[in-house]
Design an enzyme around this catalytic site. Structure first.
Site, PDB file in Angstrom:
ATOM      1  N   CYS A  69      37.571  38.421  28.299  1.00 34.58           N
ATOM      2  CA  CYS A  69      37.897  39.351  29.377  1.00 34.58           C
ATOM      3  C   CYS A  69      37.421  38.818  30.719  1.00 34.58           C
ATOM      4  CB  CYS A  69      37.264  40.721  29.108  1.00 34.58           C
ATOM      5  SG  CYS A  69      37.602  41.928  30.404  1.00 34.58           S
ATOM      6  N   ARG A  72      34.997  41.608  33.605  1.00 34.08           N
ATOM      7  CA  ARG A  72      33.721  42.183  33.172  1.00 34.08           C
ATOM      8  C   ARG A  72      32.774  42.580  34.302  1.00 34.08           C
ATOM      9  NH1 ARG A  72      31.801  37.756  28.997  1.00 34.08           N
ATOM     10  NH2 ARG A  72      33.629  36.553  29.699  1.00 34.08           N
ATOM     11  N   TRP A 241      42.038  47.855  33.437  1.00 37.10           N
ATOM     12  CA  TRP A 241      43.345  47.913  34.082  1.00 37.10           C
ATOM     13  C   TRP A 241      44.001  46.551  33.968  1.00 37.10           C
ATOM     14  CZ3 TRP A 241      38.952  49.302  37.120  1.00 37.10           C
ATOM     15  CH2 TRP A 241      38.377  48.236  37.825  1.00 37.10           C
ATOM     16  N   GLU A 246      49.202  39.384  33.029  1.00 42.56           N
ATOM     17  CA  GLU A 246      49.324  39.839  31.646  1.00 42.56           C
ATOM     18  C   GLU A 246      50.734  40.356  31.372  1.00 42.56           C
ATOM     19  OE1 GLU A 246      45.632  41.934  30.008  1.00 42.56           O
ATOM     20  OE2 GLU A 246      45.433  42.241  32.168  1.00 42.56           O
TER      21      GLU A 246
END
Length: 366
Positions: A69, A72, A241, A246
């Protein structure tokens, strides 16, 4: 005499988490009394129950430890919903829909996790079968896929359970919840206010709207187990979000997903006869521009890959000042568009430790 069976919950993992919780939360005091209570509970029952404060902090640490991720920096802001008293499929589904309402927040997306009942000795907890709380169906029609190829398997299962669908390109899958091993899953259609979607347009090309593309606002992962101090929560959907790439560089662009690059290139009038014309690259940039533009116009939170890369390095610097490692999977942290133009590309990171806990881990099959 055969050795005694291992306890359902590893007391070593439990003790390690309790010590970390008290070390990182000085207001909780010394860990001794709580540690003795936890180990005694494991000895008596095979497992133990987290306090609400332990659960909340453990869920946040799982996000902090998520090596794939890039977002973070905001791990402390995670809204933790303690729903451990719920285990029926009806209750899980109802609270998953409430999760989406809270996370959507009128477009100002909030990071949220909803933690349902944990696995206990002889009492496995329910599972959510969807990869995400919102995902599009994939239909096999005349040898081709209509919709999202990643949704074909779950779509077929939902239809077998009685779901009636329209075979649209962007049709939200129902939520499938399985209460116990071997039991027939229950399916639940999304209420109208739980799956905010953004129609995609382009700031310069009017024809883009005619492609009929759209995407949902909240990426809530629902097929991973939250593991804290040896306790496993197999139903713990969580979301941040979206970062634009992506959607624009993976979901809509990948050849095994919506595979839109050739269509976009054709509308742009690009020469697709030769890879050296870089038509895929040019179409990819315009597709990503459309995604960022559309979410901004709709007032829905979304990060771009340049901004998020700088935020991640800010997170790394903060953690290093506190003497904490930042495990990171380089191949996931570096964005799939213009990676070399982002600062996260030009450095190495602490190695990924698969044993690091708390964590979101692949869910064990029944």
């Amino acid at each position: 005499m055969p050795p005694a069976p291992a306890p359902f919950t590893d007391p070593g993992q439990a003790a390690e988490f309790v010590r970390r919780f008290h070390r990182e939360q000085p207001a909780a005091g010394a860990p001794g009394e709580r540690l003795r209570a936890v180990l005694d509970e494991i000895d008596r029952t095979g497992t133990y129950a987290h306090t609400p404060a332990e659960l909340a902090y453990g869920a946040k640490l799982a996000w902090r430890n998520a090596a794939r991720c890039i977002g973070r920096l905001y791990w402390r802001s995670l809204v933790v919903r303690d729903l451990r008293h719920l285990s029926s499929a009806d209750d899980v589904a109802a609270e998953c829909f409430e999760h989406l309402r809270l996370a959507t927040n009128g477009g100002r997306i909030r990071p949220v996790i909803s933690v349902f009942a944990p696995d206990r000795p002889g009492r496995p907890a329910p599972r959510i079968l969807n990869q995400q709380l919102v995902r599009y169906a994939g239909h096999r029609v005349d040898g081709a896929t209509v919709g999202d190829p990643a949704g074909v398997t779950l779509t077929a299962r939902a239809r077998d359970l009685g779901w009636k669908c329209a075979e649209d390109r962007f049709e939200v899958l129902p939520l499938l919840v399985q209460e116990r091993p071997g039991e027939r899953p229950h399916w639940y259609g999304h209420p109208d206010d739980t799956a905010l979607e953004v129609p995609l347009t382009h700031p310069e090309h009017d024809w883009f709207a005619e492609l009929g593309l759209r995407w949902y606002a909240v990426p809530a992962i629902s097929d991973m187990t939250l593991e804290i101090g040896g306790v496993r929560y197999p139903a713990a959907p969580f979301n941040g979000w979206y970062m634009g790439t992506e959607i624009g560089a993976r979901n809509l662009a990948d050849a095994d997903r919506y595979d839109m690059l050739a269509t976009v290139a054709e509308h742009l009038g690009l020469d697709t006869s030769n890879d050296r014309t870089l038509w895929r690259d040019r179409a990819l940039v315009e597709l990503n521009l459309a995604v960022l533009h559309s979410f901004q116009e709709a007032g829905v939170t979304m990060a771009d890959h340049h901004t998020e890369s700088h935020r991640f390095l800010k997170h790394v610097a903060q953690e290093e000042r506190l003497g904490r490692p930042v495990p990171a999977d380089w191949s996931w942290i570096v964005p799939p568009v213009s990676g070399g133009l982002t600062p996260v590309y030009h450095r190495y990171y602490d190695p990924v430790d698969p044993s690091l806990r708390p964590a979101f881990v692949p869910r064990e099959p029944w």
